[in-house]
Scaffold this motif. Structure first.
Motif, PDB file in Angstrom:
ATOM      1  N   ALA A 186       0.828  -1.212   0.000  1.00  0.00           N
ATOM      2  CA  ALA A 186       0.000   0.000   0.000  1.00  0.00           C
ATOM      3  C   ALA A 186       0.862   1.261   0.000  1.00  0.00           C
ATOM      4  O   ALA A 186       0.541   2.232  -0.699  1.00  0.00           O
ATOM      5  CB  ALA A 186      -0.933  -0.004   1.196  1.00  0.00           C
ATOM      6  N   SER A 187       1.956   1.263   0.747  1.00  0.00           N
ATOM      7  CA  SER A 187       2.791   2.464   0.794  1.00  0.00           C
ATOM      8  C   SER A 187       3.449   2.730  -0.559  1.00  0.00           C
ATOM      9  O   SER A 187       3.572   3.881  -0.977  1.00  0.00           O
ATOM     10  CB  SER A 187       3.841   2.338   1.898  1.00  0.00           C
ATOM     11  OG  SER A 187       4.691   1.233   1.645  1.00  0.00           O
ATOM     12  N   GLN A 188       3.838   1.677  -1.263  1.00  0.00           N
ATOM     13  CA  GLN A 188       4.427   1.890  -2.584  1.00  0.00           C
ATOM     14  C   GLN A 188       3.377   2.320  -3.604  1.00  0.00           C
ATOM     15  O   GLN A 188       3.656   3.151  -4.471  1.00  0.00           O
ATOM     16  CB  GLN A 188       5.144   0.626  -3.037  1.00  0.00           C
ATOM     17  CG  GLN A 188       6.398   0.381  -2.226  1.00  0.00           C
ATOM     18  CD  GLN A 188       7.130  -0.878  -2.626  1.00  0.00           C
ATOM     19  OE1 GLN A 188       6.641  -1.666  -3.422  1.00  0.00           O
ATOM     20  NE2 GLN A 188       8.307  -1.061  -2.062  1.00  0.00           N
ATOM     21  N   VAL A 189       2.161   1.805  -3.490  1.00  0.00           N
ATOM     22  CA  VAL A 189       1.082   2.239  -4.380  1.00  0.00           C
ATOM     23  C   VAL A 189       0.756   3.714  -4.137  1.00  0.00           C
ATOM     24  O   VAL A 189       0.555   4.491  -5.080  1.00  0.00           O
ATOM     25  CB  VAL A 189      -0.171   1.346  -4.198  1.00  0.00           C
ATOM     26  CG1 VAL A 189      -1.386   1.953  -4.870  1.00  0.00           C
ATOM     27  CG2 VAL A 189       0.093  -0.047  -4.745  1.00  0.00           C
ATOM     28  N   VAL A 190       0.723   4.102  -2.874  1.00  0.00           N
ATOM     29  CA  VAL A 190       0.448   5.506  -2.538  1.00  0.00           C
ATOM     30  C   VAL A 190       1.557   6.402  -3.079  1.00  0.00           C
ATOM     31  O   VAL A 190       1.287   7.478  -3.625  1.00  0.00           O
ATOM     32  CB  VAL A 190       0.273   5.675  -1.010  1.00  0.00           C
ATOM     33  CG1 VAL A 190       0.303   7.135  -0.608  1.00  0.00           C
ATOM     34  CG2 VAL A 190      -1.016   5.022  -0.551  1.00  0.00           C
ATOM     35  N   LEU A 191       2.799   5.958  -2.956  1.00  0.00           N
ATOM     36  CA  LEU A 191       3.918   6.759  -3.458  1.00  0.00           C
ATOM     37  C   LEU A 191       3.832   6.942  -4.976  1.00  0.00           C
ATOM     38  O   LEU A 191       3.966   8.064  -5.474  1.00  0.00           O
ATOM     39  CB  LEU A 191       5.251   6.109  -3.086  1.00  0.00           C
ATOM     40  CG  LEU A 191       6.491   6.797  -3.624  1.00  0.00           C
ATOM     41  CD1 LEU A 191       6.678   8.152  -2.967  1.00  0.00           C
ATOM     42  CD2 LEU A 191       7.712   5.932  -3.428  1.00  0.00           C
TER      43      LEU A 191
ATOM     44  N   SER B 132       7.976  -0.280   6.128  1.00  0.00           N
ATOM     45  CA  SER B 132       6.662  -0.691   6.612  1.00  0.00           C
ATOM     46  C   SER B 132       6.778  -1.926   7.492  1.00  0.00           C
ATOM     47  O   SER B 132       6.116  -2.024   8.522  1.00  0.00           O
ATOM     48  CB  SER B 132       5.739  -0.989   5.432  1.00  0.00           C
ATOM     49  OG  SER B 132       5.606   0.135   4.614  1.00  0.00           O
TER      50      SER B 132
ATOM     51  N   SER C 174       1.166   6.636  -6.848  1.00  0.00           N
ATOM     52  CA  SER C 174      -0.027   7.440  -7.142  1.00  0.00           C
ATOM     53  C   SER C 174       0.245   8.926  -6.916  1.00  0.00           C
ATOM     54  O   SER C 174      -0.223   9.773  -7.681  1.00  0.00           O
ATOM     55  CB  SER C 174      -1.194   6.996  -6.274  1.00  0.00           C
ATOM     56  OG  SER C 174      -1.527   5.665  -6.548  1.00  0.00           O
ATOM     57  N   ALA C 175       0.994   9.235  -5.867  1.00  0.00           N
ATOM     58  CA  ALA C 175       1.346  10.633  -5.608  1.00  0.00           C
ATOM     59  C   ALA C 175       2.237  11.179  -6.731  1.00  0.00           C
ATOM     60  O   ALA C 175       2.076  12.337  -7.153  1.00  0.00           O
ATOM     61  CB  ALA C 175       2.043  10.757  -4.262  1.00  0.00           C
TER      62      ALA C 175
END
Length: 105
Positions: free
Chosen positions: A48-53, A95, A55-56
């Protein structure tokens, strides 16, 4: 001479003060389910943290006016810079570290 007379007075005073010895505490049963739960949470947090990064970064490219047909190429160029590459590398294991830090007793 009886056995009681052979015990020094210091020992009998110590035993009188401390009282009977308690049995050692029994160890608690290990919680196996919490280990698996922490691992699943850590894995989900890493993804999730890599997807958020990413996406940002895509949001940043769209906000700066990058045409939609070259967003993939621009994203690849950004991710190959040393700073963003290190961020992607650190954010996944980070994470796991955060979950491990907060799942202990």
């Amino acid at each position: 001479m009886t056995d009681d007379e052979r015990i020094p007075e210091v020992v009998t005073d110590f035993l009188a003060e401390t009282g009977p010895r308690d049995s050692p505490p029994t160890a608690a049963r290990p919680r196996i389910w919490s280990v698996w739960l922490a691992w699943i949470v850590a894995l989900a947090a890493a993804v999730a943290s890599q997807v958020v990064l990413v996406s940002a970064l895509v949001g940043y490219l769209i906000a700066t006016g990058t045409p939609p047909d070259i967003i993939g190429k621009s994203l690849g160029e950004i991710l190959l810079t040393p700073a963003s590459f290190l961020l992607v590398i650190v954010i996944g294991p980070g994470s796991f570290g955060l979950v491990a830090r907060h799942s202990g007793n």
